[in-house]
Design an enzyme around this catalytic site. Structure first.
Site, PDB file in Angstrom:
ATOM      1  N   LYS A 112      12.113  61.362   1.459  1.00 54.22           N
ATOM      2  CA  LYS A 112      12.616  62.308   0.464  1.00 54.22           C
ATOM      3  C   LYS A 112      13.524  61.518  -0.462  1.00 54.22           C
ATOM      4  CE  LYS A 112      10.927  66.334   0.577  1.00 54.22           C
ATOM      5  NZ  LYS A 112       9.636  65.662   0.437  1.00 54.22           N
ATOM      6  N   PRO A 126       2.218  50.850   2.741  1.00 57.51           N
ATOM      7  CA  PRO A 126       2.092  50.490   4.156  1.00 57.51           C
ATOM      8  C   PRO A 126       1.132  51.358   4.961  1.00 57.51           C
ATOM      9  CG  PRO A 126       4.156  51.629   3.775  1.00 57.51           C
ATOM     10  CD  PRO A 126       3.539  51.414   2.424  1.00 57.51           C
ATOM     11  N   PHE A 127       0.683  52.481   4.389  1.00 56.41           N
ATOM     12  CA  PHE A 127      -0.218  53.369   5.133  1.00 56.41           C
ATOM     13  C   PHE A 127      -1.444  53.741   4.292  1.00 56.41           C
ATOM     14  CE2 PHE A 127       4.038  53.986   6.893  1.00 56.41           C
ATOM     15  CZ  PHE A 127       3.792  53.686   8.224  1.00 56.41           C
ATOM     16  N   GLU A 155       4.106  56.746   3.571  1.00 60.14           N
ATOM     17  CA  GLU A 155       4.896  57.483   4.565  1.00 60.14           C
ATOM     18  C   GLU A 155       4.209  57.600   5.918  1.00 60.14           C
ATOM     19  OE1 GLU A 155       7.321  61.744   5.044  1.00 60.14           O
ATOM     20  OE2 GLU A 155       6.200  61.321   3.212  1.00 60.14           O
TER      21      GLU A 155
END
Length: 431
Positions: free
Chosen positions: A250, A216-217, A234
């Protein structure tokens, strides 16, 4: 002032592919792609910013103050990155480890040309000095042929380990000793994989990495002769009006082809006490960081230890939010939360000191962040993990991976987790 032009291409996917290829002519590029992970916090499906009109490049000394001055003076869209080593401007820390990539500590630029993609439409924003080039550029983008690549494909390269397995075990055991003494509760320990005297095709390598991972990034960044090719899953932090959103990761499990076996791994990750404790410790750290700029009582944990599945891995992600006053400086929010807790540990300063002592290489852009500010001060930044870094002039290629070390850590299991995270980058470079 910017000229705005709405545009609706025949095929948004073809337009995106052509747009990124077309951008390679510029020395300053930031490409951000959500790969259609349309979460409740997603502002755009993809963004391209190119061709610096103004810029700021600095080392860590007073870096956040300089960034704040730049952001306030431009009052425009600016794109760039924060390296991990900006920790040295917020705390009495240092970064003396080996650095063969040589990214400046902080770099942002005000683009002349900006493309904002949402659904099947594109909003084009050009500075007025170049707005007469919009139609010419659109014609060039739409006629771009992917059958004529910008550069010839490169041969596979051989990756070396900066820390070999036995040494890795020794270092993890030293970190466990710090935990047993009470110096820290958790720390993110990272290792570098690298290749010297190597040439890669940055855009080809990025496209391969993005296809493998679809995160997504995803980020493609070019700053002169230095490149970042990132498949990051993230988000570090986002400001949307007065709302602040941080989404630390995490907890990691590999993906399997068998549907039942794969689901079992995801279910086991949800129940894994070690992975949950890692995540919860970092959530507490993020809550503490956000509280420094938040309105009283506004810090909330909206999601705790939720497992999301990506093409390469299952990830445990939490979402922490807060509310800030309208007068709060956007850069101050970054300064009081950077580096992000998921890449440091707890307590944060002790963890960063121990990390610096045990790791072999300067992190630089790895575990830093790439993102942007809007003219109104809103921003969105990712976490630079699952990424290939490339210094073209030095012919140096690097990627780093890490894992959270806690009292329950087993060195072999941590090493295997690193290899899972490294799989996509190794596959792109060695095949």
């Amino acid at each position: 002032m910017r000229t705005n032009k709405p545009f609706k291409p025949k095929s948004i996917n073809t337009f995106k592919q052509n747009l990124l290829q077309w951008s390679q002519q510029f020395d300053d590029i930031v490409w951000l792609d959500s790969n259609n992970h349309r979460t409740q916090y997603s502002s755009y499906d993809a963004i391209l910013a190119v061709d610096a009109f103004t810029s700021i490049k600095t080392d860590y000394v007073e870096a956040f103050k300089r960034l704040e001055d730049y952001q306030r003076s431009t009052k425009d869209w600016i794109f760039g990155y924060l390296t991990y080593d900006l920790k040295n401007t917020t705390e009495a820390l240092k970064s003396d480890n080996l650095d063969n990539l040589n990214f400046p500590d902080l770099y942002f630029f005000q683009p002349k040309k900006l493309f904002l993609i949402k659904d099947d439409s594109v909003e084009i924003k050009y500075l007025s000095m170049v707005d007469d080039e919009i139609d010419k550029d659109l014609k060039a983008i739409n006629s771009f042929s992917n059958t004529n690549p910008v550069e010839k494909p490169c041969k596979p390269i051989k990756i070396k380990l900066r820390i070999h397995k036995d040494d890795y075990f020794k270092k993890v055991n030293k970190m466990l000793s710090h935990i047993q003494r009470g110096d820290i509760y958790e720390a993110n320990f990272c290792q570098e994989f690298y290749a010297e005297g190597s040439v890669i095709n940055p855009i080809e390598s990025f496209n391969k990495l993005n296809t493998i991972s679809k995160p997504p990034f995803a980020t493609y960044l070019k700053q002169g002769d230095r490149y970042l090719l990132s498949a990051s899953p993230e988000r570090y932090i986002k400001k949307e009006g007065q709302k602040i959103i941080s989404q630390p990761i995490k907890g990691t499990a590999k993906r399997l082809q068998n549907i039942d076996d794969d689901k079992l791994l995801a279910d086991n990750l949800v129940k894994d006490e070690k992975e949950r404790s890692e995540n919860i410790m970092i959530v507490d750290l993020v809550r503490n960081d956000l509280s420094q700029t938040a309105e009283n009582g506004s810090v909330r944990v909206e999601e705790l230890c939720k497992v999301y599945s990506f093409l390469q891995v299952h990830q445990m992600i939490s979402t922490v939010t807060s509310r800030v006053s309208e007068t709060m400086s956007p850069v101050e929010i970054l300064k009081t939360t950077f580096p992000m807790g998921s890449m440091t540990g707890a307590p944060k300063i002790s963890a960063m000191n121990i990390i610096e002592d045990l790791e072999e290489t300067k992190r630089g852009l790895y575990s830093g962040s790439v993102g942007y500010f809007k003219p109104d001060g809103d921003f969105d930044f990712n976490v630079i993990i699952r990424s290939i870094l490339y210094n073209q002039s030095k012919q140096y290629v690097s990627y780093s991976v890490g894992s959270a070390i806690t009292a329950k850590s087993e060195p072999l299991r941590e090493y295997e987790e690193c290899l899972i995270k490294a799989k996509a980058m190794r596959e792109v470079l060695e095949k």
